[in-house]
Every structure is written in C-alpha cells, then in structure tokens.
Design a protein around this motif. Structure first.
Motif, short mmCIF file in Angstrom:
data_model
loop_
_atom_site.label_atom_id
_atom_site.label_comp_id
_atom_site.label_asym_id
_atom_site.label_seq_id
_atom_site.Cartn_x
_atom_site.Cartn_y
_atom_site.Cartn_z
N ILE A 207 -4.22 -13.13 10.91
CA ILE A 207 -3.40 -12.14 10.20
C ILE A 207 -4.32 -11.03 9.67
CG2 ILE A 207 -1.67 -13.84 9.52
CD1 ILE A 207 -2.96 -13.64 6.65
N THR B 23 -2.26 -8.07 5.14
CA THR B 23 -1.11 -8.97 5.02
C THR B 23 -1.35 -9.97 3.90
OG1 THR B 23 -0.53 -8.76 7.36
CG2 THR B 23 0.26 -10.72 6.21
N ASN C 287 -1.61 -7.83 0.39
CA ASN C 287 -0.36 -7.19 -0.04
C ASN C 287 0.69 -8.22 -0.46
OD1 ASN C 287 -1.47 -4.72 0.54
ND2 ASN C 287 -0.47 -4.49 2.52
N TYR C 288 0.69 -9.36 0.18
CA TYR C 288 1.67 -10.40 -0.14
C TYR C 288 1.34 -11.10 -1.45
CZ TYR C 288 4.64 -14.54 0.41
OH TYR C 288 5.57 -15.53 0.22
#
Length: 451
Positions: A345, A349, A352-353
């Motif tokens: 990933i 990703t 930000n998550y």
C-alpha cells in the motif's frame, strides 16, 4: 508483491519481548506487578535479531536495506525505543539482546585517542544504543495506563453478552482448572490473562507442572486469553478507547516513515520494543485481521512485525509491506494483506487513514483519558490553570467597556487641552478682568523701563 519490483529503503520494527517469569496484571486496570527476563528470553531475542539481520542487513538478501551501514550501527540510521514500564526491565533487556544479534560485536567499533591509543569497545566491540519510554512521563508505548475511559471500557466488556456467553460456554474448563493452579481461587474469565500466564510460565519452566497438565488445557487457556485481551485492547471504531495502545504509538511511527522516505534523512530503521498488547490493536486498526483471522491470537514471545518501506522500481511514492513472524518457532516472516486490499500500500494510505485518530501529545492523551494528575497531566493542568488566570487578568475589553473607556479618555484629553489653554492665556474665566490686570501689569513694566 515480488521483491524484484521494489527495494527496501527502511523498516519499522515492532517486536515483543522474550520469555520471562510470571507476570500478574490487575484485570480491571492492567496495573502490573514486576517480573524479570529469563536466559531463554534473552536467547529468543538474540535469535530474532540474527534472523532480522540476515533478512535486512545481508547485502545478498533481496530485502537488504539500501544505504545502511550493516557492520557498525550508525545512531543516525537507527532509532530504538523500548517500553520501560509495565514489565520492569524485561522489554529493555529484550531490546538489548535483540540488538546484539542484529548488530553483533565488531572489532572495528573502536576509537583512536589523541595519544594514538586505539580503544576497542568491550566484549569484542559490543555496540548497542536505545531509548527507554517510562510510563511516568511517556505515554507512547503504554497508552492504556491510568486511563479511566479505558478502564470503563474494560468493565463494559466484562459485562457484555459476548463475554458472559463465552464464560458459560467454558464453565467446565473453569471448574476443572483449579486443581492445576496451586489452589488459586480467582479462576474465571475475567482473570483469564493471569490464569494463562501462570500456566504458560510453569509449562515452560516447571517439569512437574508440565507432566501433570492435560494436553488440551493450555491451548484452551491460550485461546481464552486471546479472546480476553483482544476484547480489551481493540475497539471496532477506529478512534475507540480500546485502540489507545497503538494510537499513542502512531506519531513515532509516522515520524519514522517520514524520515525513512526523505532521501536527505539518514534514518533507516525505527524499532519499538513492546509487550503483546499493541499487536492486537495494530492488526485490527489496519484491517489485517479481516483478511487473516488468525492474527486475533496472542503473539508468541519475540514475535516481530516488520513494516517494510519499499521504493518501487518504476518510481513514484514509496509503499509499505506488512511482514509478521510469530516468534522463534516460525522459520520465516509471512506477508499479510491489510487495509482491505492485497499487496503493498502507498505510505499515504497508511498515514491518511490513521492520522486522524493518532494521539499526538501528552496533552492530547490527558484529554482522551480524562486525566489531570498522572503521567505529566498534573503539570499540564497546572500550566493551563495559570494560563487561564493570566488570560483573565489580561482579558479583552468588551464593546461596552471600550465605549466607556473611550468617552473617559476623550473627556480627559479635552480637560487637558482646556488646562493648557488657560495656562497660556488663550482662554480664561472672567476674561475682561484678567486682561485688565495684564494690561496694567504691562504698563507698569513699561514705565519702569523708561525711568
């Protein structure tokens, strides 16, 4: 997820401590008793360090970390933070042993003095360096300690229908168990971690206990302990209080990722030495358990997570790969999927998550945990109180107050001007009489001069 389509530019390590003596934790707030590491535990960590060295510091390995000094540990390239709280010195001792396997003694680790003497580090060039995180002043590796909302959530879990049903389903197990537990009376699901730990420690170190224990009881105890701890140290909501153990770790991990992906920064390895608890949280928050349910289990001693930071051969943003090795009983790491996808990933990703739920400071932790006294919260609360007092002293003036102040100031200025004019004779009260006296005075002065 081939090794040939990307190169490793750094790694985030999360590694559990090695074997230790018995470890009691209060099941309501997880306040711990002290314990000590065993020679077996030190050996497990050393073996793990050797394995990780072969994977990441071996120039012939496909996962060799590009640009790292693999012989002499460069403190600019590696950051190690060890939890020095819950289990006494066990985790720090584990980190030290692992680093001896990861960066073994090297005779070239020496220095030349001004007089020409060459001094080699002891034990054949022993090299180790790490920081410790004490619970009293650092919340990063034990976010659940002294956290009232966490304790409340734990109590609610014990009262849940799922918990009570599990206790009922295993009633025969709990009835049969006391004869193997040296007469202890607290044999129930709420105390399951301590029951399992007692059984596991004695199964490893007590030959008499091992010979008498039926073969099915320890696996069943382990499964129930995993159910218990997974329920305590995770939450279904990303920002849930059960996830606090990993939420407090996130800022350090983010900083590690930022440094590793910055080509001008020398950092290559960020290593957190921790207990078992945050493995549950990591796997749930990243969705790894959704694709690999076995990750809900209790990790073994010296279990290691390696989050590889990889640069794709095609260029672009670096990516992350989740690797897990469940202690020394497994021969190699296994790659796991996470974030509801397969394969690597992008770093963005991950950040930000998880960034919105990260607990970024002690002050944030104090707020989340409703704590105004412990772990630095007292000083923060005192500072906030002083700031509030200072703010009241220097409080902004309201519009009404500003109007009165303006009017008063205007009146004061006007009076000053009038006074000045009176003083210089431009204005006077009884103007004619005053002017007459002035003229008389002037005439007299003129006569005197003439005489």
């Amino acid at each position: 997820m081939s090794n040939s389509d990307s190169t490793v530019i750094g790694v985030i390590f999360l590694i559990r401590h090695g074997d230790r003596q018995g470890f009691y934790q209060n099941p309501t707030n997880y306040n711990p008793a002290n314990t000590v590491i065993t020679p077996l535990g030190l050996r497990e960590e050393f073996i793990t360090g050797e394995y990780l060295r072969n994977v990441y510091l071996n120039a012939s390995s496909p996962s060799f970390i590009q640009g790292i000094n693999s012989t002499i540990a460069d403190p600019n390239q590696i950051t190690v933070v060890a939890d020095a709280a819950g289990e006494g010195g066990v985790i720090m001792n584990s980190a030290e042993a692992l680093l001896q396997g990861f960066f073994p003694p090297n005779a070239n680790y020496s220095t030349t003095l001004a007089n020409g003497t060459i001094v080699e580090a002891p034990l054949g060039g022993y090299q180790v360096s790490f920081e410790s995180a004490l619970a009293e002043n650092d919340v990063s590796l034990e976010g659940w300690t002294s956290c009232a909302p966490f304790d409340k959530a734990t109590s609610e879990f014990y009262q849940s229908a799922e918990f009570n049903q599990t206790a009922q389903d295993n009633a025969d197990f709990f009835t049969n168990l006391p004869q193997y537990l040296d007469g202890r009376s607290d044999v129930n699901l709420e105390n399951m971690w301590n029951i399992f730990d007692y059984m596991n420690v004695n199964y490893i170190h007590n030959a008499t206990f091992r010979s008498k224990l039926p073969p099915t009881l320890l696996p069943q105890a382990r499964n129930l302990a995993a159910f218990h701890e997974y329920g305590v140290f995770t939450s279904p909501q990303l920002d849930g209080i059960g996830n606090i153990g990993f939420r407090t770790m996130l800022p350090g991990i983010f900083q590690g990722l930022s440094s590793i992906t910055n080509s001008s920064d020398p950092l290559k390895i960020y290593y957190n030495a921790i207990a078992y608890k945050s493995f549950f949280t990591l796997f749930r928050m990243t969705g790894a358990v959704d694709q690999s349910p076995q990750l809900t289990g209790l990790v073994n001693y010296a279990a290691s997570v390696s989050i590889e930071v990889r640069q794709p051969s095609s260029g672009g943003e670096p990516v992350l790969r989740l690797q897990f090795k469940n202690g020394t009983e497994e021969d190699a790491q296994t790659t796991f999927n996470w974030f509801n996808t397969s394969g690597d990933i992008p770093v963005s990703t991950f950040t930000n998550y998880l960034a919105p739920v990260a607990i970024n400071s002690t002050a944030d932790w104090c707020t989340v945990c409703s704590n105004t006294q412990d772990r630095g919260c007292g000083a923060i609360a005192a500072a906030a109180s002083q700031a509030a007092i200072a703010d009241q002293v220097h409080q902004p003036i309201s519009p009404v107050g500003a109007g009165f102040l303006g009017a008063g100031l205007a009146l004061f200025v006007a009076l000053c001007m009038l006074g000045t004019l009176f003083f210089i004779g431009v204005l006077s009260l009884g103007q004619r009489k005053g002017r007459t006296r002035h003229n008389q005075r002037s005439s007299t002065q003129s006569s005197d001069v003439r005489a």
